[in-house]
Design an enzyme around this catalytic site. Structure first.
Site, PDB file in Angstrom:
ATOM      1  N   PHE A  46      26.080 100.572  -1.817  1.00 49.58           N
ATOM      2  CA  PHE A  46      25.461 101.318  -2.925  1.00 49.58           C
ATOM      3  C   PHE A  46      25.713 102.818  -2.855  1.00 49.58           C
ATOM      4  O   PHE A  46      25.604 103.520  -3.853  1.00 49.58           O
ATOM      5  CB  PHE A  46      23.937 101.060  -2.941  1.00 49.58           C
ATOM      6  CG  PHE A  46      23.162 101.813  -1.896  1.00 49.58           C
ATOM      7  CD1 PHE A  46      22.794 103.146  -2.101  1.00 49.58           C
ATOM      8  CD2 PHE A  46      22.806 101.216  -0.686  1.00 49.58           C
ATOM      9  CE1 PHE A  46      22.101 103.864  -1.132  1.00 49.58           C
ATOM     10  CE2 PHE A  46      22.105 101.923   0.292  1.00 49.58           C
ATOM     11  CZ  PHE A  46      21.758 103.249   0.063  1.00 49.58           C
ATOM     12  N   LYS A  95      33.599  93.461  -5.998  1.00 54.95           N
ATOM     13  CA  LYS A  95      32.179  93.073  -6.062  1.00 54.95           C
ATOM     14  C   LYS A  95      31.398  94.317  -5.639  1.00 54.95           C
ATOM     15  O   LYS A  95      31.190  94.568  -4.455  1.00 54.95           O
ATOM     16  CB  LYS A  95      31.925  91.900  -5.098  1.00 54.95           C
ATOM     17  CG  LYS A  95      30.743  91.002  -5.420  1.00 54.95           C
ATOM     18  CD  LYS A  95      29.399  91.688  -5.467  1.00 54.95           C
ATOM     19  CE  LYS A  95      28.833  92.033  -4.107  1.00 54.95           C
ATOM     20  NZ  LYS A  95      27.650  92.955  -4.236  1.00 54.95           N
ATOM     21  N   GLU A 146      25.127  95.637  -6.146  1.00 54.58           N
ATOM     22  CA  GLU A 146      24.315  95.229  -7.300  1.00 54.58           C
ATOM     23  C   GLU A 146      23.251  96.276  -7.629  1.00 54.58           C
ATOM     24  O   GLU A 146      22.573  96.188  -8.639  1.00 54.58           O
ATOM     25  CB  GLU A 146      23.675  93.851  -7.048  1.00 54.58           C
ATOM     26  CG  GLU A 146      22.689  93.768  -5.884  1.00 54.58           C
ATOM     27  CD  GLU A 146      23.351  93.553  -4.519  1.00 54.58           C
ATOM     28  OE1 GLU A 146      24.442  94.111  -4.269  1.00 54.58           O
ATOM     29  OE2 GLU A 146      22.741  92.850  -3.698  1.00 54.58           O
ATOM     30  N   SER A 187      26.847  97.697   5.672  1.00 52.53           N
ATOM     31  CA  SER A 187      26.149  97.792   6.958  1.00 52.53           C
ATOM     32  C   SER A 187      26.840  96.916   8.014  1.00 52.53           C
ATOM     33  O   SER A 187      27.556  95.968   7.683  1.00 52.53           O
ATOM     34  CB  SER A 187      24.695  97.354   6.772  1.00 52.53           C
ATOM     35  OG  SER A 187      24.678  96.028   6.275  1.00 52.53           O
ATOM     36  N   CYS A 204      27.595 107.318   5.121  1.00 55.70           N
ATOM     37  CA  CYS A 204      28.007 106.758   6.419  1.00 55.70           C
ATOM     38  C   CYS A 204      28.529 107.858   7.323  1.00 55.70           C
ATOM     39  O   CYS A 204      28.682 107.667   8.515  1.00 55.70           O
ATOM     40  CB  CYS A 204      29.067 105.693   6.217  1.00 55.70           C
ATOM     41  SG  CYS A 204      30.561 106.385   5.555  1.00 55.70           S
ATOM     42  N   GLU A 251      20.572 102.887  12.704  1.00 53.80           N
ATOM     43  CA  GLU A 251      20.914 103.720  11.546  1.00 53.80           C
ATOM     44  C   GLU A 251      19.718 103.752  10.590  1.00 53.80           C
ATOM     45  O   GLU A 251      19.239 102.706  10.169  1.00 53.80           O
ATOM     46  CB  GLU A 251      22.131 103.114  10.819  1.00 53.80           C
ATOM     47  CG  GLU A 251      22.580 103.916   9.623  1.00 53.80           C
ATOM     48  CD  GLU A 251      23.753 103.272   8.886  1.00 53.80           C
ATOM     49  OE1 GLU A 251      23.784 102.034   8.744  1.00 53.80           O
ATOM     50  OE2 GLU A 251      24.648 104.024   8.439  1.00 53.80           O
TER      51      GLU A 251
HETATM   52  P1  NAD Z   1      24.888  96.363   2.641  1.00 55.33           P
HETATM   53  O1  NAD Z   1      25.591  95.875   3.854  1.00 55.33           O
HETATM   54  O2  NAD Z   1      23.486  95.940   2.422  1.00 55.33           O
HETATM   55  O3  NAD Z   1      25.688  95.889   1.318  1.00 55.33           O
HETATM   56  C1  NAD Z   1      27.067  96.085   1.193  1.00 55.33           C
HETATM   57  C2  NAD Z   1      27.623  94.990   0.298  1.00 55.33           C
HETATM   58  O4  NAD Z   1      27.392  93.721   0.915  1.00 55.33           O
HETATM   59  C3  NAD Z   1      26.981  94.939  -1.079  1.00 55.33           C
HETATM   60  O5  NAD Z   1      27.985  94.710  -2.039  1.00 55.33           O
HETATM   61  C4  NAD Z   1      26.010  93.780  -0.978  1.00 55.33           C
HETATM   62  O6  NAD Z   1      25.836  93.091  -2.203  1.00 55.33           O
HETATM   63  C5  NAD Z   1      26.657  92.867   0.034  1.00 55.33           C
HETATM   64  N1  NAD Z   1      25.667  92.125   0.842  1.00 55.33           N
HETATM   65  C6  NAD Z   1      24.418  92.541   1.174  1.00 55.33           C
HETATM   66  N2  NAD Z   1      23.805  91.597   1.920  1.00 55.33           N
HETATM   67  C7  NAD Z   1      24.676  90.576   2.073  1.00 55.33           C
HETATM   68  C8  NAD Z   1      24.627  89.328   2.753  1.00 55.33           C
HETATM   69  N3  NAD Z   1      23.541  88.948   3.429  1.00 55.33           N
HETATM   70  N4  NAD Z   1      25.705  88.532   2.706  1.00 55.33           N
HETATM   71  C9  NAD Z   1      26.808  88.917   2.029  1.00 55.33           C
HETATM   72  N5  NAD Z   1      26.916  90.082   1.367  1.00 55.33           N
HETATM   73  C10 NAD Z   1      25.870  90.916   1.390  1.00 55.33           C
HETATM   74  O7  NAD Z   1      25.035  97.953   2.620  1.00 55.33           O
HETATM   75  P2  NAD Z   1      24.364  98.984   1.614  1.00 55.33           P
HETATM   76  O8  NAD Z   1      22.911  99.059   1.921  1.00 55.33           O
HETATM   77  O9  NAD Z   1      24.788  98.720   0.227  1.00 55.33           O
HETATM   78  O10 NAD Z   1      25.091 100.339   2.087  1.00 55.33           O
HETATM   79  C11 NAD Z   1      24.666 101.104   3.165  1.00 55.33           C
HETATM   80  C12 NAD Z   1      25.435 100.776   4.421  1.00 55.33           C
HETATM   81  O11 NAD Z   1      26.835 100.936   4.207  1.00 55.33           O
HETATM   82  C13 NAD Z   1      25.101 101.708   5.577  1.00 55.33           C
HETATM   83  O12 NAD Z   1      25.018 100.952   6.752  1.00 55.33           O
HETATM   84  C14 NAD Z   1      26.293 102.647   5.630  1.00 55.33           C
HETATM   85  O13 NAD Z   1      26.536 103.239   6.885  1.00 55.33           O
HETATM   86  C15 NAD Z   1      27.394 101.721   5.257  1.00 55.33           C
HETATM   87  N6  NAD Z   1      28.562 102.450   4.787  1.00 55.33           N
HETATM   88  C16 NAD Z   1      29.633 102.519   5.620  1.00 55.33           C
HETATM   89  C17 NAD Z   1      30.749 103.231   5.239  1.00 55.33           C
HETATM   90  C18 NAD Z   1      31.938 103.330   6.150  1.00 55.33           C
HETATM   91  O14 NAD Z   1      32.954 103.819   5.706  1.00 55.33           O
HETATM   92  N7  NAD Z   1      31.861 102.895   7.391  1.00 55.33           N
HETATM   93  C19 NAD Z   1      30.781 103.861   3.986  1.00 55.33           C
HETATM   94  C20 NAD Z   1      29.682 103.756   3.155  1.00 55.33           C
HETATM   95  C21 NAD Z   1      28.570 103.041   3.567  1.00 55.33           C
END
Ligand code: NAD
Length: 497
Positions: A149, A173, A176, A226, A281, A382
């Site tokens: 997000f 994808k 959401e 994450s 991140c 985090e």
């Molecule tokens: P998230 O892991 O909750 O979601 C990321 C994606 O995975 C979304 O599209 C979501 O719909 C999907 N998702 C969520 N739960 C899922 C599940 N159980 N099974 C399958 N798919 C699932 O992350 P977020 O809260 O949207 O974003 C924040 C996180 O992203 C933080 O941990 C941040 O550090 C990380 N991030 C990392 C980078 C990087 O370059 N390393 C960059 C931006 C964000």
């Protein structure tokens, strides 16, 4: 209520799933849209379309593809205000920050415009007598991207312009929680002349992600999010024989040496810890204070954290906007409660902040902890919010070991005036992206972005030269054109003479 559908085959696609998610304005706390959440059938339909589109898109010349990207670049520039406002409305970050993140995505499009140069391959004349050899990089097929997000424009743009420029077709994808920016980008890409089916969007949650993982026609998956989900994606995509790069979470340390320019360090930390409400991140969430710098550092930081201007992203005076959702706000505040219980000193407490006229918005003020220890939950995990932890250490070696021992390895920085220390840090720190007197060392589009340790699963960083490698497969051709030479069968391993 605004309804956000999918985007498949060059147009809005309603899909068969009736499941919906809620999209909020973090600034007001009100629900603004409903978003469709795809099921397996919806995802499979998008993949079928992308698979068909690949047949002709992969055959287009690199120059043809580059020209579509040039046009796309122009359209993003022309529509940058609208795109930025969409980011602000669904994510909450402040306008200039949102605009900057769009620009960082645009830079990937600019890099991808150079794709004819990047796909040239290598050639050796006469690898053997009258034998030539060359290597070329070919597209993979249907690729997919699953994004978080916190950067609704930039992170998807780390992926799809690169994949598409290389001749692949793509299924995105998006998160959401803020899907509208991707939908607008898809519309602009079509206007730029992209053939239908090359870029598709399925909105959704875990069900859509699992359908991507299990679809045999998807050849490669890029994930950013994450760490637990990154690991899940990495393991299951590998099990299904897909190429995968899965970028995860972070806990970035900023080492403050006693000889640094304190003003520079404090200002750098303020932007890096509290910009985008810490939802980056590459946010610096741990300040490692070395030796006697700790007291002046905390004193200077606390004054600035107390005077942080928190407000809606479209208000020009705001330095920091709200968090993404009520649940996330509660989670971040919960971490602050835990830190207090663990015995860290809460120097600035932003938990109680309320904004007049925006009482339902997902705001909190900046929080600053001092005397944070290695074994505390607020140090290990985090938080992804506007919470900065100061850890005090005796010397440089203790600081370096602290950074290296942490499970995450996304970004880090050091503030120092000493070249030896800066150089030693750059070469010995076990982190993917390193800044020296640079608080947020995000590589430019023509380099590649990625962390180490549990911040990235897979072996290729994202965009830049590594992105070209990820979205193409290497083929090496060896050829000769013998005329009139009689040769007998050879039963030994051929060697070049
Ligand atoms: P998230 O892991 O909750 O979601 C990321 C994606 O995975 C979304 O599209 C979501 O719909 C999907 N998702 C969520 N739960 C899922 C599940 N159980 N099974 C399958 N798919 C699932 O992350 P977020 O809260 O949207 O974003 C924040 C996180 O992203 C933080 O941990 C941040 O550090 C990380 N991030 C990392 C980078 C990087 O370059 N390393 C960059 C931006 C964000």
């Amino acid at each position: 209520m605004n309804s956000i559908e999918h985007f498949v085959d060059g147009k809005i696609f309603k899909g068969s799933s009736k499941k919906i998610g809620k999209v909020f304005s973090p600034a007001t706390g009100e629900q603004t849209s409903e978003v469709k959440l795809a099921d397996k059938a919806d995802v499979n339909k998008a993949v079928e379309v992308a698979k068909k589109a690949f047949l002709s898109w992969s055959q287009k010349t690199p120059l043809f593809r580059a020209r579509v990207l040039f046009k796309f670049k122009e359209l993003i520039e022309k529509n940058s205000d609208e795109l930025t406002k969409i980011i602000v409305s669904e994510h909450g970050k402040v306008y200039e920050d949102a605009k900057g993140s769009l620009t960082r995505g645009l830079e990937v499009v600019e890099f991808a415009c150079g794709i004819p140069q990047l796909l040239k391959g290598e050639f050796t004349e006469n690898v053997g007598t009258n034998v030539d050899s060359w290597s070329t990089r070919q597209p993979l097929g249907v690729c997919a991207g699953i994004t978080p997000f916190n950067f609704p424009a930039m992170v998807p743009m780390w992926m799809f312009p690169m994949a598409i420029a290389c001749g692949n077709t793509f299924i995105l994808k998006p998160s959401e929680k803020d899907p509208s920016c991707s939908m607008k980008l898809a519309e602009l890409f079509m206007e730029a002349g992209l053939p239908p089916g090359v870029f598709n969007i399925v909105n959704g949650d875990k069900e859509a992600v699992d359908a991507i993982i299990n679809n045999k026609d998807i050849t490669a998956v890029s994930f950013v999010g994450s760490t637990p989900i990154a690991k899940y994606i990495y393991e299951n995509c590998a099990k299904n024989e897909k190429r995968v790069q899965a970028l995860g979470g972070a806990k970035n340390h900023c080492v403050i040496m006693p000889d640094c320019d304190l003003d520079q360090a404090v200002n750098g930390l303020m932007g890096a810890a509290y910009g985008s409400a810490g939802e980056r991140c590459m946010a610096q969430s741990v300040a490692v204070a070395v030796g006697k710098i700790a007291d002046p550092l905390v004193k200077n930081l606390s004054k600035k954290v107390e005077s942080l201007k928190v407000g809606p992203g479209l208000d020009k005076k705001s330095q920091m906007g709200p968090l993404i959702t009520k649940q996330h706000l509660d989670k971040v505040k919960g971490y602050v409660d835990i830190g207090v219980k663990e015995g860290a000193k809460l120097v600035v407490d932003g938990r109680k902040l309320k904004l007049q006229g925006y009482e339902k918005g997902f705001y909190m003020g900046g929080c600053l902890f001092d005397h944070v220890k290695k074994d505390m939950k607020i140090y290990k995990e985090e938080i992804f919010g506007p919470v900065l932890s100061v850890v005090r250490v005796r010397d440089y070696n203790e600081a370096l070991n602290l950074v290296n021992d942490h499970e995450f390895g996304n970004g880090t920085s050091i503030f120092t005036r000493d070249g030896d220390t800066g150089r030693s840090f750059a070469s010995n720190v076990k982190i993917g992206m390193v800044g020296i007197n640079i608080p947020i060392p995000v590589p430019m589009a023509f380099h590649s972005f990625g962390g180490w340790k549990r911040s990235l699963f897979g072996d290729q960083h994202i965009h830049g030269p590594e992105g070209v490698r990820f979205y193409t497969k290497l083929k090496t051709i060896t050829s000769r054109w013998p005329s009139g030479i009689k040769s007998d069968p050879e039963f030994v391993m051929p060697t070049m003479k």
